[in-house]
Motif scaffolding. Structure first.
Motif, mmCIF file in Angstrom:
data_model
loop_
_atom_site.group_PDB
_atom_site.id
_atom_site.type_symbol
_atom_site.label_atom_id
_atom_site.label_comp_id
_atom_site.label_asym_id
_atom_site.label_seq_id
_atom_site.Cartn_x
_atom_site.Cartn_y
_atom_site.Cartn_z
ATOM 1 N N UNK A 67 0.852 -1.187 0.000
ATOM 2 C CA UNK A 67 0.000 0.000 0.000
ATOM 3 C C UNK A 67 0.888 1.238 0.000
ATOM 4 N N UNK A 68 0.293 2.368 -0.370
ATOM 5 C CA UNK A 68 0.951 3.664 -0.245
ATOM 6 C C UNK A 68 0.427 4.294 1.035
ATOM 7 N N UNK A 69 1.293 4.442 2.047
ATOM 8 C CA UNK A 69 0.838 4.781 3.397
ATOM 9 C C UNK A 69 1.538 6.035 3.891
ATOM 10 N N UNK A 70 0.747 6.904 4.500
ATOM 11 C CA UNK A 70 1.295 8.033 5.265
ATOM 12 C C UNK A 70 1.008 7.713 6.724
ATOM 13 N N UNK A 71 2.028 7.214 7.432
ATOM 14 C CA UNK A 71 1.822 6.751 8.797
ATOM 15 C C UNK A 71 1.471 7.921 9.700
ATOM 16 N N UNK A 72 0.911 7.606 10.844
ATOM 17 C CA UNK A 72 0.455 8.649 11.763
ATOM 18 C C UNK A 72 1.645 9.498 12.211
ATOM 19 N N UNK A 73 1.423 10.812 12.161
ATOM 20 C CA UNK A 73 2.478 11.737 12.546
ATOM 21 C C UNK A 73 3.402 12.105 11.396
ATOM 22 N N UNK A 74 3.071 11.651 10.177
ATOM 23 C CA UNK A 74 3.952 11.929 9.027
ATOM 24 C C UNK A 74 3.083 12.256 7.820
ATOM 25 N N UNK A 75 3.361 13.369 7.166
ATOM 26 C CA UNK A 75 2.537 13.794 6.036
ATOM 27 C C UNK A 75 2.960 13.128 4.735
ATOM 28 N N UNK A 76 4.266 12.864 4.572
ATOM 29 C CA UNK A 76 4.755 12.272 3.334
ATOM 30 C C UNK A 76 4.465 10.780 3.324
ATOM 31 N N UNK A 77 3.912 10.261 2.190
ATOM 32 C CA UNK A 77 3.621 8.827 2.126
ATOM 33 C C UNK A 77 4.844 8.014 1.717
ATOM 34 N N UNK A 78 4.827 6.738 1.985
ATOM 35 C CA UNK A 78 5.852 5.818 1.505
ATOM 36 C C UNK A 78 5.176 4.590 0.929
ATOM 37 N N UNK A 79 5.808 4.001 -0.057
ATOM 38 C CA UNK A 79 5.311 2.747 -0.603
ATOM 39 C C UNK A 79 5.781 1.614 0.312
ATOM 40 N N UNK A 80 4.829 0.805 0.774
ATOM 41 C CA UNK A 80 5.134 -0.285 1.694
ATOM 42 C C UNK A 80 5.097 -1.599 0.930
ATOM 43 N N UNK A 81 6.103 -2.471 1.214
ATOM 44 C CA UNK A 81 6.189 -3.777 0.565
ATOM 45 C C UNK A 81 6.263 -4.856 1.633
ATOM 46 N N UNK A 82 5.797 -6.034 1.269
ATOM 47 C CA UNK A 82 5.982 -7.191 2.143
ATOM 48 C C UNK A 82 7.208 -7.963 1.670
ATOM 49 N N UNK A 83 8.108 -8.249 2.609
ATOM 50 C CA UNK A 83 9.267 -9.089 2.313
ATOM 51 C C UNK A 83 8.834 -10.541 2.475
ATOM 52 N N UNK A 84 8.855 -11.291 1.362
ATOM 53 C CA UNK A 84 8.328 -12.651 1.383
ATOM 54 C C UNK A 84 9.422 -13.671 1.678
ATOM 55 N N UNK A 85 10.499 -13.667 0.866
ATOM 56 C CA UNK A 85 11.554 -14.670 1.036
ATOM 57 C C UNK A 85 12.723 -14.311 0.131
ATOM 58 N N UNK A 86 13.804 -15.110 0.239
ATOM 59 C CA UNK A 86 14.889 -15.034 -0.738
ATOM 60 C C UNK A 86 14.345 -15.528 -2.089
#
Length: 699
Positions: A605-624
């Protein structure tokens, strides 16, 4: 009652130590004095040998110049006498037997080029051959051979030069022609003399010359240096002046002499193939000499001191012949050293007999100190492995051993509170802990136990603490093994980072590898906990890569080595977001890029976490990537397509894509969360300026 004697008492018993020290000082002083005296002696020997060579060459030089003038005086009265060649042979025989054996005497008439050549007892009459050339006819065998017109030689031109300052002189080194049968194809030079019937006239009636081979000069040098029984090297150069490189006249070394003799033209020292000769000649050119006094210079050549002596044989007058003498320092100092060492050996042998009992006793006393030194050095390297206990009958050594043990024990405990690399840095005396910090990029990781509060409510406190310690031990060991810095424990949470205090070039990759390693290691640990009837601790991890302030934070009373900054808060928020998306490891876009292509990830998801205005793209790390399998790879691919539709506001397609994923993987939290959100947006479309940013209401 402590009966251990003091260490100074033991040392006081070593009565022979002052004797040994005195003997050593005397030996070293003697050796140093020997070196100084021997080197001065070496310079003196070098000058003495050079003076002998100089005297040998100069005597021949002076004798030849006087001799050729005497011969010229006799010839001037009989220039046109047909018996002159025979009278010349008798004079030459007496003259050459003394100094110039195997060299040649030449006579030429300037008017027609006729004359004669005398080598040994042989006379060859030179006359025109009627065809523009010249022949030399042996008086004894009547055999004739073609020869070069002697009027073309340099010695003839020098002798007949009207501007010449003297009727007598020496030529430079040249290649002899076939005129001289015994010296043909050899290098040499000539002493010439102009003959005038009338001394007051400028007219030259005849020219005579003595042709001298470089081999003859070499023999004179060998005679001179052979008298002293010291291996030396000598050579002569012709200083052409004006800083030009000189020509090599003669050399005592066989290989250089062979090259000199076989060369078709004169060669310079740099062309002779001998490094020492070239260096010695170059040193002379740097500071030419104008007097006839031997000058010795010390030079380091091929890693050894050489004594080079230079002598200008005829200062202020031609030819500018420089005699060079080279002696290796070892040729003179080694014999003296051998004598000195023999005397020192006898002295040391006597001392050894006297000192052996004291040395053996000292070694027994020193052994515990050496072991303690080794332990102290290992402690300085933070090598705190157990060592055999050091014991000694001497009080101070015993106390020191116990102090070292206490220090090691304290350091082992201290390492549980701060990073080992940080302590290693401050063990260096050059580094002192202070209020200092720097801004650097790091990868920050937060891990937390899922539902720990629930476990705490249902478990016995002491049992829970033991399991928590076991969990923290497992996670901390994996972090340390992967080069991470363990920052702090926050209840059941663990904060760690990479790239400080030691630099880790691929810190994003290393942090991702650690997260996967933690999950794998905890799977093994959970089997053990389950067998004991304990809760199965599952952990959630968040990783972000960014700039932070790292260093010592605190006051002059107490410091804490840690990191602060927005990147730290963001990593903590990512760990918390796992609850919302049903994931185990979430990483930021910067971490995914920094980690490279070795890992399989999927967009969340593209998330702007609480307390931060700028969003970041979040990824799930699955495996090698090598461990991905077809199912994981398909899950990542389908999620990427669904996420792309979602970001492009194609909510219906996104909903369908996420629904297909949930149908195949019913427990996939990411797809279920995004499916519900896409369904809502499909039914109630957002405004045109919708950015796709999700802003969680909680931390």
């Amino acid at each position: 009652m402590n009966l251990r004697p003091h260490f100074k008492t033991i040392l006081a018993l070593l009565l022979f130590v002052p004797v040994a020290l005195a003997g050593g000082v005397i030996s070293l002083t003697t050796y140093a004095t020997m070196l100084i005296n021997t080197r001065n002696f070496a310079d003196g020997i070098a000058v003495e040998i050079s003076a002998g060579s100089q005297a040998n060459i100069e005597s021949v030089q002076n004798y030849s110049e006087k001799g050729i003038r005497l011969i010229a005086n006799v010839f001037s009265k009989r220039i046109h006498d047909p018996s002159l060649p025979f009278a010349a042979r008798e004079i030459w025989r007496q003259f050459s037997m003394t100094k110039f054996k195997n060299n040649a005497l030449n006579f030429v008439d300037p008017t027609n080029g006729s004359g004669f050549i005398i080598q040994g007892d042989q006379i060859e009459i030179v006359a025109p051959d009627g065809r523009g050339g010249f022949v030399a006819t042996s008086h004894s065998t009547r055999e004739s051979r073609p020869v070069t017109d002697m009027r073309t030689f340099d010695w003839f031109h020098y002798a007949t030069d009207p501007d010449a300052s003297s009727d007598t002189g020496w030529t430079t080194v040249r290649h002899f022609t076939n005129n001289l049968k015994d010296l043909s194809d050899q290098q040499g030079f000539s002493l010439y003399q102009a003959i005038r019937s009338d001394p007051l006239s400028k007219r030259v009636d005849a020219v005579i010359s003595i042709s001298v081979s470089v081999g003859w000069v070499r023999n004179r040098l060998l005679e001179a240096i052979g008298r002293h029984g010291i291996k030396a090297m000598a050579f002569m150069i012709s200083d052409n002046g004006n800083g030009r490189e000189p020509l090599l006249i003669a050399h005592t070394d066989d290989s250089v002499n062979s090259k000199l003799s076989n060369s078709e033209s004169p060669i310079s020292p740099s062309e002779c193939g001998d490094e020492v000769t070239s260096a010695v000649a170059a040193n002379y050119l740097a500071t030419p000499l104008d007097d006839g006094i031997p000058h010795t210079r010390r030079m380091e050549l091929k890693g050894e001191i050489h004594h080079a002596t230079y002598t200008n044989l005829k200062p202020g007058a031609p030819p500018r012949w420089i005699l060079c003498q080279v002696i290796r320092d070892s040729e003179i100092t080694n014999p003296a050293r051998r004598r000195l060492f023999a005397n020192l050996g006898i002295t040391l042998g006597i001392l050894a007999v006297l000192l052996t009992p004291a040395i053996l006793f000292s070694l027994r006393v020193a052994s515990p100190i050496e072991r303690l030194t080794a332990v102290a050095e290992a402690t300085g390297r933070l090598d705190l492995a157990p060592n055999p206990r050091v014991s000694s009958g001497i009080r101070e050594i015993h106390q020191l051993a116990r102090a070292v043990e206490s220090m090691q024990s304290g350091l082992k405990s201290f390492l549980r509170y701060i990073p080992e690399d940080l302590l290693r840095r401050y063990l260096n005396p050059a580094n002192t802990a202070g209020l200092d910090s720097e801004v650097i990029p790091v990868s920050v990781m937060f891990s937390d136990i899922m539902g720990f509060s629930t476990h705490a409510e249902r478990s016995d406190p002491m049992v829970l603490v033991r399991q928590l310690n076991d969990y923290l031990e497992t996670v901390s060991t994996v972090i340390s093994r992967n080069g991470g810095t363990l920052d702090k424990y926050i209840g059941d949470a663990v904060m760690s980072f990479w790239n400080a205090p030691n630099r880790v070039p691929a810190h994003a990759r290393q942090s991702c590898a650690t997260a996967l390693d933690i999950q794998r290691t905890l799977e093994e640990a959970r089997r053990g906990w389950q067998s004991q009837g304990l809760p199965s601790f599952h952990t959630r991890i968040g990783i972000h890569t960014g700039d932070v302030i790292v260093g010592n934070i605190g006051s002059s009373v107490r410091l804490n080595y840690t990191i602060i900054g927005d990147a730290v808060n963001l990593a903590s928020r990512l760990e918390s977001l796992n609850k919302q998306y049903g994931t185990s490891i979430l990483i930021s876009e910067t971490t995914r890029i920094g980690a490279g292509d070795e890992f399989l990830t999927r967009p969340v998801d593209l998330v702007a976490v609480k307390g931060r205005s700028e969003p970041i793209q979040v990824h799930e790390l699955i495996c090698w990537r090598p461990d991905r399998g077809d199912d994981r790879l398909e899950l990542a691919r389908l999620t990427s397509m669904a996420h792309e539709n979602y970001r492009a506001k194609r909510f219906s397609l996104a909903r369908q894509a996420y629904e297909s994923i949930v149908a195949r993987w019913p427990e996939d939290g990411v797809s279920k969360t995004m499916m519900d959100r896409a369904r809502h947006l499909d039914l109630d479309p957002p405004p045109a300026n919708w950015s796709g940013i999700h802003r969680p209401k909680s931390k």
